[in-house]
Design an enzyme around this catalytic site. Structure first.
Site, mmCIF file in Angstrom:
data_model
loop_
_atom_site.group_PDB
_atom_site.id
_atom_site.type_symbol
_atom_site.label_atom_id
_atom_site.label_comp_id
_atom_site.label_asym_id
_atom_site.label_seq_id
_atom_site.Cartn_x
_atom_site.Cartn_y
_atom_site.Cartn_z
ATOM 1 N N GLN A 13 0.842 -1.197 0.000
ATOM 2 C CA GLN A 13 0.000 0.000 0.000
ATOM 3 C C GLN A 13 0.877 1.247 0.000
ATOM 4 O OE1 GLN A 13 -2.102 0.467 3.714
ATOM 5 N NE2 GLN A 13 -3.660 1.816 2.830
ATOM 6 N N GLY A 14 0.870 1.974 -1.108
ATOM 7 C CA GLY A 14 1.713 3.159 -1.225
ATOM 8 C C GLY A 14 0.954 4.444 -0.979
ATOM 9 N N TYR A 15 0.703 4.737 0.264
ATOM 10 C CA TYR A 15 0.010 5.969 0.639
ATOM 11 C C TYR A 15 0.995 6.973 1.250
ATOM 12 C CZ TYR A 15 -4.841 4.118 0.301
ATOM 13 O OH TYR A 15 -6.040 3.628 -0.112
ATOM 14 N N SER A 16 1.539 6.583 2.421
ATOM 15 C CA SER A 16 2.311 7.542 3.226
ATOM 16 C C SER A 16 3.569 8.002 2.514
ATOM 17 C CB SER A 16 2.709 6.907 4.552
ATOM 18 O OG SER A 16 1.571 6.436 5.212
ATOM 19 N N SER A 34 4.568 -1.232 4.113
ATOM 20 C CA SER A 34 4.701 -2.607 4.611
ATOM 21 C C SER A 34 4.836 -3.586 3.444
ATOM 22 C CB SER A 34 3.469 -3.003 5.438
ATOM 23 O OG SER A 34 3.341 -2.162 6.556
ATOM 24 N N GLU A 50 -9.745 -1.366 5.514
ATOM 25 C CA GLU A 50 -8.630 -1.676 6.413
ATOM 26 C C GLU A 50 -9.066 -1.588 7.874
ATOM 27 O OE1 GLU A 50 -5.261 0.868 5.820
ATOM 28 O OE2 GLU A 50 -3.953 -0.337 7.097
ATOM 29 N N SER A 59 -3.912 7.114 13.201
ATOM 30 C CA SER A 59 -3.457 7.117 14.594
ATOM 31 C C SER A 59 -4.649 7.305 15.532
ATOM 32 C CB SER A 59 -2.458 8.254 14.809
ATOM 33 O OG SER A 59 -3.148 9.499 14.743
ATOM 34 N N ASN A 60 -4.408 7.068 16.802
ATOM 35 C CA ASN A 60 -5.478 7.271 17.788
ATOM 36 C C ASN A 60 -6.044 8.686 17.714
ATOM 37 O OD1 ASN A 60 -5.192 4.706 18.745
ATOM 38 N ND2 ASN A 60 -4.916 5.310 20.886
ATOM 39 N N GLU A 61 -5.159 9.649 17.541
ATOM 40 C CA GLU A 61 -5.617 11.039 17.510
ATOM 41 C C GLU A 61 -6.520 11.266 16.293
ATOM 42 O OE1 GLU A 61 -2.424 10.086 18.019
ATOM 43 O OE2 GLU A 61 -2.429 10.497 20.171
HETATM 44 C C1 LIG Z 1 4.125 -0.569 11.351
HETATM 45 C C2 LIG Z 1 3.623 0.423 10.370
HETATM 46 C C3 LIG Z 1 3.225 -0.009 9.128
HETATM 47 C C4 LIG Z 1 2.789 0.908 8.174
HETATM 48 N N1 LIG Z 1 2.446 0.460 6.932
HETATM 49 C C5 LIG Z 1 2.073 1.359 5.985
HETATM 50 C C6 LIG Z 1 1.793 0.929 4.651
HETATM 51 O O1 LIG Z 1 1.860 -0.263 4.346
HETATM 52 N N2 LIG Z 1 1.480 1.848 3.735
HETATM 53 C C7 LIG Z 1 1.398 3.173 4.034
HETATM 54 O O2 LIG Z 1 1.073 3.954 3.182
HETATM 55 N N3 LIG Z 1 1.657 3.629 5.285
HETATM 56 C C8 LIG Z 1 1.995 2.741 6.263
HETATM 57 N N4 LIG Z 1 2.294 3.184 7.530
HETATM 58 C C9 LIG Z 1 2.279 4.613 7.775
HETATM 59 C C10 LIG Z 1 1.150 5.108 8.646
HETATM 60 O O3 LIG Z 1 -0.047 5.125 7.942
HETATM 61 C C11 LIG Z 1 1.537 6.503 9.153
HETATM 62 O O4 LIG Z 1 2.630 6.333 10.032
HETATM 63 C C12 LIG Z 1 0.416 7.208 9.836
HETATM 64 O O5 LIG Z 1 -0.553 7.599 8.917
HETATM 65 C C13 LIG Z 1 0.926 8.445 10.603
HETATM 66 O O6 LIG Z 1 1.656 9.286 9.765
HETATM 67 P P1 LIG Z 1 3.093 9.809 10.187
HETATM 68 O O7 LIG Z 1 3.909 8.649 10.534
HETATM 69 O O8 LIG Z 1 3.554 10.704 9.138
HETATM 70 O O9 LIG Z 1 2.858 10.628 11.510
HETATM 71 P P2 LIG Z 1 2.254 12.099 11.606
HETATM 72 O O10 LIG Z 1 1.073 12.229 10.755
HETATM 73 O O11 LIG Z 1 3.344 13.081 11.435
HETATM 74 O O12 LIG Z 1 1.786 12.106 13.109
HETATM 75 C C14 LIG Z 1 2.650 12.369 14.209
HETATM 76 C C15 LIG Z 1 1.804 12.587 15.437
HETATM 77 O O13 LIG Z 1 0.941 13.713 15.237
HETATM 78 C C16 LIG Z 1 -0.376 13.362 15.438
HETATM 79 N N5 LIG Z 1 -1.264 14.090 14.525
HETATM 80 C C17 LIG Z 1 -1.127 14.245 13.209
HETATM 81 N N6 LIG Z 1 -2.150 14.937 12.689
HETATM 82 C C18 LIG Z 1 -2.972 15.206 13.725
HETATM 83 C C19 LIG Z 1 -4.229 15.871 13.860
HETATM 84 N N7 LIG Z 1 -4.865 16.384 12.810
HETATM 85 N N8 LIG Z 1 -4.776 15.943 15.077
HETATM 86 C C20 LIG Z 1 -4.145 15.420 16.148
HETATM 87 N N9 LIG Z 1 -2.979 14.785 16.092
HETATM 88 C C21 LIG Z 1 -2.408 14.673 14.893
HETATM 89 C C22 LIG Z 1 -0.424 11.865 15.142
HETATM 90 O O14 LIG Z 1 -1.530 11.245 15.770
HETATM 91 C C23 LIG Z 1 0.879 11.407 15.705
HETATM 92 O O15 LIG Z 1 0.741 11.206 17.074
HETATM 93 C C24 LIG Z 1 2.724 2.281 8.489
HETATM 94 C C25 LIG Z 1 3.097 2.702 9.764
HETATM 95 C C26 LIG Z 1 3.537 1.789 10.707
HETATM 96 C C27 LIG Z 1 3.952 2.292 12.041
#
Ligand SMILES: Cc1cc2nc3c(=O)[nH]c(=O)nc-3n(C[C@H](O)[C@H](O)[C@H](O)COP(=O)(O)OP(=O)(O)OC[C@H]3O[C@@H](n4cnc5c(N)ncnc54)[C@H](O)[C@@H]3O)c2cc1C
Lengths: 391, 388
Positions: free
Chosen positions: A131-134, A166, A249, A372-374
């Site tokens: 899944q190529g999102y992030s 992943s 998902e 995320s939880n938030e």
């Molecule tokens: C084990 C693992 C597997 C993953 N696999 C994939 C995958 O296969 N494909 C893929 O595309 N992605 C994948 N991800 C990425 C995942 O979707 C992102 O890590 C997630 O969306 C959070 O983005 P970020 O890491 O950039 O954190 P950020 O978005 O920068 O968040 C950092 C902190 O800020 C908080 N935050 C951000 N925005 C807000 C808001 N609006 N309000 C309150 N708090 C906020 C977050 O909750 C977090 O605590 C994976 C991540 C993990 C850990």
């Protein structure tokens, strides 16, 4: 109010259980309990073979519509399958992303040609997807995606970077959310492209996680190619498709996971008794609380399922991800406290974590990925409760 | 699988909601708070007689509706939503559970019809001074005498105890067996004193029994050893539903207010701290709902695991309501701290309810025991063996 499974569903359960017990007694015996979260790197060849066995028996794509080559199984049956799979300690699924994320998305949004091309290899357990999102600049705020794709002749040319992807190092293909309208911003001008991974323009670099293992990767697209007809949904309409995938998902595939959680909790309870940690009233309270939380998740899941049988999941289903992720992370912390000083000791060098250490460390990811939880709380506040969006 | 109420159950709920609205909703509870008896007798006549709630659990042959715990759960949820001060919980959930599981046929025929008609109220008294309401029941002391029993002791936190026409008194006899004894509210030797309580929406009393004499047939012990524990577990399920109803109403109050109250030029509900508090409340409420509804179903199924289900549900809903009610005050700011606003009624009810039949911690201890945890350490402290 009737919370029993029907006789038909119980018969289905027995069939799944019988099949899994037989299969996991023979050649795949050593794969039982292998390859779960934190062990993603283990037994790759065996697990690939196992995917094909699952596929040949018709277990992959259970919930896809019949028209898309699936079995059209009810949500309840899909959950029963997940539960029995967990009970049998089936090997960690390599095909999860293709089956549960992309499959339903293509079934819902794909063209007939795309369904015919994409779904059968997933159903056979052959094609592995990622899944190529992030991206480095677009995590929670997925609309900030910068990876670009341009249609040149009959091919898309893709340039940009994905991260935290992943299974990218073992996947055959990736569904990539990218910007196809360079003048666009935010949710507009995005498209959902299906891109082969094994090509010159794609470079994958595994990222070492805090578990010491590498389940996710960086993926660099440098003029990578995919055919013009590999867009799912409208060109420029990728946001809607990407959101639908996230719903899959966060939804059905997680409603049956309490059985697997119960096995983890049982192991922690057994450890507490064996070590006498349960003489501590606070530990007892926390273990009981974990058990209660698990029952409540189960009752929640049954409620969502019963409702889901009659159509869409209810708005309460929005709490599912937040609930299980938080519960599981708390369980990981409890596991370590139960072990006391031994919590530190690994199975061996260089960094062979014990199962409970894996639970503890990997569960930190649960409250981050798939929203995320938030972000989950933002969604509940605005969508379930109708509170005004933040400034 | 069906995890929802039937049309008939929904109808009952709607009729009840209408009757409660007609009575003024929470305003009725405020009137009852100021009254001598501590409950709304006029409202109870409407609910108990006209709507038939007094006879909800009683078999049809005894003049009741012959319904079950799923209906009790639906009713308690509605009553909890308006912190209703009516003797439904005491008469139908507590005493009804006792008649259902502890009384033999003759005792049911003798005791139930009057209650089912709404002509009398009842309660269960079980808590000895110093006892943990979540632990083993000791109750009063029972002594067999010629043709009957003599009961002595003090029992606390008796719901609607000062007004109940019938009190089912838990007591331990010389052999160490606990049973319930039917005692008339005006029996000689029984002294009842209403206790002034922080939560004024549920009247509690202290009962002193000084050689109260009852007939041999007044001993309710049909259900075996753990019968009192089972009665309390059924009551815990009913109480959990009431907690759900209260928690849902608190969440509604908080969310509605967060949408209209403006500070810093925008609705406070657009601030993330407020949003996340509300989201947490939502998760607590919806989870409590699943737990309470499931428990009502489990009670009707008479599942062997009912003790664990009741303990888990009681602990969860007790915590959920209390937290949600507290957060509701917080979201309201100063207005939430006033006597005039309803938030404190829920907050105090939540506080009282979570202690009434055993605090969440003691319910968790029961669960721990069921899981085989700390069994040697606390074998004597345990409330009830699971699988009754
Ligand atoms: C084990 C693992 C597997 C993953 N696999 C994939 C995958 O296969 N494909 C893929 O595309 N992605 C994948 N991800 C990425 C995942 O979707 C992102 O890590 C997630 O969306 C959070 O983005 P970020 O890491 O950039 O954190 P950020 O978005 O920068 O968040 C950092 C902190 O800020 C908080 N935050 C951000 N925005 C807000 C808001 N609006 N309000 C309150 N708090 C906020 C977050 O909750 C977090 O605590 C994976 C991540 C993990 C850990």
């Amino acid at each position: 109010m009737d919370l029993r499974f029907s006789a038909d569903d119980e018969a289905f359960r027995a069939e799944v259980r019988g099949w899994l017990d037989t299969q996991l007694a023979g050649e795949f015996r050593h794969l039982r309990g292998q390859g779960g979260p934190g062990h993603e790197h283990e037994h790759l060849d065996g697990r690939r073979a196992w995917e094909r066995v699952l596929g040949a028996a018709g277990w992959i794509g259970l919930g896809w519509p019949r028209a898309a080559g699936g079995q059209g199984a009810s949500l309840l049956r899909q959950v029963i399958f997940h539960e029995e799979y967990a009970r049998a300690r089936g090997p960690g699924r390599l095909g999860h992303i293709g089956e549960h994320l992309l499959g339903p998305t293509v079934a819902a949004f794909g063209t007939d040609a795309q369904r015919a091309r994409v779904l059968p290899p997933i159903a056979r357990g052959e094609a592995l997807w990622c899944q190529g999102y992030s991206e480095p600049g677009a995590g929670s705020d997925l609309a900030g995606v910068q990876t670009r794709a341009e249609l040149v002749g009959r091919q898309w040319r893709i340039t940009g970077q994905k991260i935290w992807t992943s299974h990218a190092h073992i996947a055959d293909a990736c569904f990539v959310l990218c910007r196809t309208d360079p003048a666009s911003s935010r949710h507009q001008g995005l498209s959902y492209l299906l891109v082969p991974m094994r090509q010159a323009g794609v470079t994958v670099r595994p990222i070492q996680q805090l578990t010491g293992t590498s389940e996710f990767c960086e993926v660099f697209f440098d003029d990578a190619r995919t055919d013009a007809d590999q867009v799912v949904g409208e060109i420029g309409g990728g946001w809607r498709v990407a959101m639908a995938t996230l719903t899959f998902e966060r939804g059905a595939s997680t409603l049956g996971q309490q059985i697997g959680f119960a096995a983890e909790l049982d192991a922690i309870i057994a450890a507490a008794r064996a070590r006498g940690a349960d003489r501590d009233a606070v530990i007892r309270q926390r273990l009981a609380d974990a058990w209660i939380g698990l029952q409540v998740m189960r009752w929640n899941a049954l409620r969502m399922l019963a409702h889901g049988e009659r159509g869409e999941l209810p708005r309460e289903a929005l709490m599912t991800k937040l609930s299980w992720a938080t519960w599981h992370r708390t369980l990981g912390e409890l596991a370590m406290d139960v072990l006391g000083p031994d919590a530190e000791v690994t199975d061996g060098a260089p960094y062979q974590l014990t199962t409970l250490q894996q639970t503890f460390l990997f569960s930190r990811a649960d409250t981050i990925y798939a929203g995320s939880n938030e972000i989950q709380k933002n969604i509940i506040a605005t969508r379930a409760l109708g509170l005004p969006r933040g400034a | 699988m069906r995890f929802a109420f039937s049309d008939e159950q929904d109808q009952l709920r709607r009729a009840l909601r209408r009757a409660l609205d007609d009575a003024g909703g929470v305003a009725a509870a405020r009137r009852a708070m100021a009254s001598e008896v501590g409950h709304d007798a006029a409202l109870w006549r409407v609910l108990g007689r006209d709507l038939g709630l007094a006879g909800l659990l009683a078999p049809e042959a005894l003049g009741g509706a012959g319904l079950g715990w799923v209906e009790v759960v639906a009713v308690m949820e509605e009553l909890g939503a308006v912190v209703a001060a009516v003797p439904f919980f005491a008469t139908v959930a507590l005493a009804g559970a006792a008649l259902q599981v502890a009384a033999d046929d003759a005792q049911r025929r003798a005791l139930w019809p009057t209650l089912a008609r709404g002509d009398a109220t009842a309660t269960v008294a079980y808590l000895a001074p110093g006892a943990d309401p979540g632990a083993d029941v000791v109750g009063a002391a029972a002594r067999a005498v010629d043709g009957g029993h003599l009961l002595s002791g003090t029992l606390r936190a008796v719901v609607d105890g000062a007004t109940a026409d019938l009190v089912l008194v838990a007591a331990t006899d010389a052999a160490g067996d606990v049973a319930l004894y039917a005692v008339a509210g005006d029996a000689a030797g029984l002294t009842r004193r209403r206790v002034s309580t922080m939560d004024q929406t549920r009247a509690l009393a202290e009962l002193t029994l000084d050689d109260v004499r009852v007939a041999a047939t007044a001993r309710l012990a049909a259900g075996g050893r753990d019968v009192v524990a089972r009665v309390l577990d059924l009551a815990r399920i009913a109480l959990a539903a009431e907690q759900l109803g209260g928690a849902q109403r608190c969440l509604d109050l908080a969310v509605d207010y967060a949408k209209v109250r403006h500070q810093f030029g925008r609705p406070i509900g657009s601030f993330q701290a407020v949003q996340h508090a509300c989201a947490d409340m939502f998760v607590a409420v919806e989870s409590a709902r699943s737990a309470a509804y499931h428990a009502g179903w489990a009670a009707d199924q008479d599942l062997p695991a009912l003790a664990e289900v009741a303990a888990a549900t009681s602990a969860f809903c007790g915590d959920a309501f209390f937290r949600v009610a507290g957060d509701t005050i917080q979201v309201h700011g100063g207005i939430g701290f006033t006597w005039e606003h309803d938030a404190h009624l829920y907050f105090k009810r939540a506080r009282a309810s979570r202690a009434l039949l055993g605090a969440p911690a003691s319910q968790r201890e029961r669960v721990a025991h069921h899981l085989g945890l700390g069994v040697e350490a606390t074998a004597t402290a345990m409330a009830t063996a699971p699988g009754t």
